[in-house]
Design an enzyme around this catalytic site. Structure first.
Site, PDB file in Angstrom:
ATOM      1  N   ASP A  17       9.960  -3.544  -5.689  1.00 45.35           N
ATOM      2  CA  ASP A  17      11.019  -4.527  -5.997  1.00 45.35           C
ATOM      3  C   ASP A  17      11.856  -4.818  -4.756  1.00 45.35           C
ATOM      4  O   ASP A  17      12.181  -5.979  -4.474  1.00 45.35           O
ATOM      5  CB  ASP A  17      11.918  -4.004  -7.124  1.00 45.35           C
ATOM      6  CG  ASP A  17      11.137  -3.810  -8.403  1.00 45.35           C
ATOM      7  OD1 ASP A  17      10.129  -4.521  -8.580  1.00 45.35           O
ATOM      8  OD2 ASP A  17      11.527  -2.955  -9.222  1.00 45.35           O
TER       9      ASP A  17
ATOM     10  N   LEU B 289       0.818  -1.216   0.000  1.00 41.60           N
ATOM     11  CA  LEU B 289       0.000   0.000   0.000  1.00 41.60           C
ATOM     12  C   LEU B 289       0.849   1.262   0.000  1.00 41.60           C
ATOM     13  O   LEU B 289       0.464   2.281   0.573  1.00 41.60           O
ATOM     14  CB  LEU B 289      -0.936  -0.018   1.229  1.00 41.60           C
ATOM     15  CG  LEU B 289      -1.809  -1.273   1.408  1.00 41.60           C
ATOM     16  CD1 LEU B 289      -2.453  -1.295   2.784  1.00 41.60           C
ATOM     17  CD2 LEU B 289      -2.896  -1.329   0.334  1.00 41.60           C
TER      18      LEU B 289
HETATM   19  P1  ADP Z   1       5.217  -0.495  -5.976  1.00 38.92           P
HETATM   20  O1  ADP Z   1       6.580   0.134  -5.996  1.00 38.92           O
HETATM   21  O2  ADP Z   1       5.174  -1.853  -6.593  1.00 38.92           O
HETATM   22  O3  ADP Z   1       4.114   0.422  -6.433  1.00 38.92           O
HETATM   23  P2  ADP Z   1       4.443   0.125  -3.238  1.00 38.92           P
HETATM   24  O4  ADP Z   1       4.454   1.561  -3.627  1.00 38.92           O
HETATM   25  O5  ADP Z   1       3.177  -0.429  -2.694  1.00 38.92           O
HETATM   26  O6  ADP Z   1       4.907  -0.823  -4.427  1.00 38.92           O
HETATM   27  O7  ADP Z   1       5.624  -0.072  -2.169  1.00 38.92           O
HETATM   28  C1  ADP Z   1       6.046  -1.340  -1.718  1.00 38.92           C
HETATM   29  C2  ADP Z   1       6.408  -1.263  -0.257  1.00 38.92           C
HETATM   30  O8  ADP Z   1       7.482  -0.316  -0.069  1.00 38.92           O
HETATM   31  C3  ADP Z   1       5.278  -0.757   0.649  1.00 38.92           C
HETATM   32  O9  ADP Z   1       4.423  -1.830   1.029  1.00 38.92           O
HETATM   33  C4  ADP Z   1       6.086  -0.200   1.833  1.00 38.92           C
HETATM   34  O10 ADP Z   1       6.558  -1.278   2.619  1.00 38.92           O
HETATM   35  C5  ADP Z   1       7.285   0.429   1.120  1.00 38.92           C
HETATM   36  N1  ADP Z   1       7.039   1.854   0.767  1.00 38.92           N
HETATM   37  C6  ADP Z   1       6.663   2.352  -0.415  1.00 38.92           C
HETATM   38  N2  ADP Z   1       6.521   3.695  -0.378  1.00 38.92           N
HETATM   39  C7  ADP Z   1       6.838   4.057   0.891  1.00 38.92           C
HETATM   40  C8  ADP Z   1       6.918   5.315   1.590  1.00 38.92           C
HETATM   41  N3  ADP Z   1       6.620   6.468   0.985  1.00 38.92           N
HETATM   42  N4  ADP Z   1       7.291   5.287   2.896  1.00 38.92           N
HETATM   43  C9  ADP Z   1       7.585   4.129   3.525  1.00 38.92           C
HETATM   44  N5  ADP Z   1       7.537   2.925   2.928  1.00 38.92           N
HETATM   45  C10 ADP Z   1       7.184   2.872   1.634  1.00 38.92           C
END
Ligand code: ADP
Length: 300
Positions: free
Chosen positions: A253, A222
């Site tokens: 990733d 999320l």
């Molecule tokens: P994708 O890069 O595939 O879109 P997400 O954006 O859901 O995946 O990010 C994957 C994971 O990385 C998240 O579940 C969280 O653990 C971490 N993450 C992503 N963005 C943030 C953020 N802004 N702050 C803290 N953790 C983050």
């Protein structure tokens, strides 16, 4: 023996950072650009290697400058290139990435290049690597028939399989029985369920719908809100770690690589999720994708 095998693509990420992501028809003045390693599969393999995992990366590249960047990247990260198919008639992939410097959010166009012509025959020269692994991790960036062939082989040989269904696209019903962990982000979860996720309740509903397809465990990432996990019995919601995100490219990733690594260490699912959540968060504090994957020393 390698513990984890990753099937996926390498692309050269060409990223532009600026005050916003330009709208259609708009030109903006950005302030930084970078060419570095990317491609979900390669990023995930780098994440595993940097965390201390034994990883094999199975992929196809061209014999060109970006192909050289792929080989240099693998060498730098101590990942063997023995499962890399080099084809002089194909181009190595590239991705154009536009990053909003204020939020770290991005928009991406990927040209996968060489791996788009990957065949089961070519892959079968490397299938033993998958058969001998504990964990098999892949995404949806190589042809579907190759993905399902590998997932099936991995399951038949006792591997734990992780499908990171990215970028989201239709998959046949046959896929589901070969998947242990399914790890969509919010947008991908919406693609597979039709449910727009705005709160925990939506995430649970989407996870239930995915489990009903026959998948064993689902982790919906999320972004800055963390993650939701369900296997139908146990449900875990974890808040994201508090970090100053400057570029979220590759967070998923880092998360998937870390999840695979933690699973290979025989940790509980909750421990694996906590670890991956931390590694995903840390990756957003550095610019780039492959180059932003955290090292194990960054965790202390
Ligand atoms: P994708 O890069 O595939 O879109 P997400 O954006 O859901 O995946 O990010 C994957 C994971 O990385 C998240 O579940 C969280 O653990 C971490 N993450 C992503 N963005 C943030 C953020 N802004 N702050 C803290 N953790 C983050």
């Amino acid at each position: 023996m390698c513990e984890i095998s990753v099937l996926g693509i390498f692309v050269a990420d060409i990223s532009f950072s600026g005050p916003k992501i330009p709208a259609i028809g708009e030109t903006i003045l950005g302030n930084k650009y970078n060419i570095g390693p990317g491609g979900k599969g390669c990023n995930q393999a780098i994440a595993i290697a940097r965390l201390g995992g034994k990883v094999s990366f199975i992929s196809k590249i061209g014999k060109d400058n970006y192909g050289d960047l792929a080989l240099i990247t693998l060498k730098k990260n101590k990942i063997s290139s023995s499962n890399i198919i080099q084809d002089e008639n194909s181009q190595t992939g590239v991705a154009g990435i536009l990053v909003d410097q204020n939020s770290g959010k991005n928009a991406i166009n990927v040209i996968t290049g060489a791996p788009s012509s990957l065949t089961i025959n070519e892959l079968d020269n490397h299938i033993d690597t998958i058969k001998k692994s504990k964990i098999f991790l892949t995404q949806l960036e190589v042809p579907k028939e190759v993905i399902i062939h590998c997932l099936k082989t991995a399951k038949e040989n006792g591997c734990i399989t992780i499908l990171n269904p990215a970028p989201a696209s239709e998959i046949s019903k046959e896929f589901y029985k070969y998947i242990d962990f399914f790890t969509p982000n919010e947008t991908e979860a919406e693609f597979y369920t039709g449910i727009k996720i705005t709160n925990d309740k939506d995430a649970k509903q989407a996870a239930d719908k995915i489990l009903n397809l026959g998948i064993k465990k689902v982790v919906i990432t999320l972004g800055e809100k963390g993650l939701f996990y369900s296997d139908g019995k146990e449900q875990i919601y974890l808040k994201a770690s508090a970090v100053k995100a400057i570029d979220t490219t590759g967070a998923g990733d880092a998360f998937n690589g870390a999840l695979a690594f933690a699973l290979s260490q025989k940790k509980t699912v909750e421990e694996c999720l906590r670890f991956a959540n931390r590694v995903g968060g840390l990756s957003t504090t550095k610019q780039g994708a492959g180059d932003a994957m955290p090292w194990s020393k960054d965790l202390f």
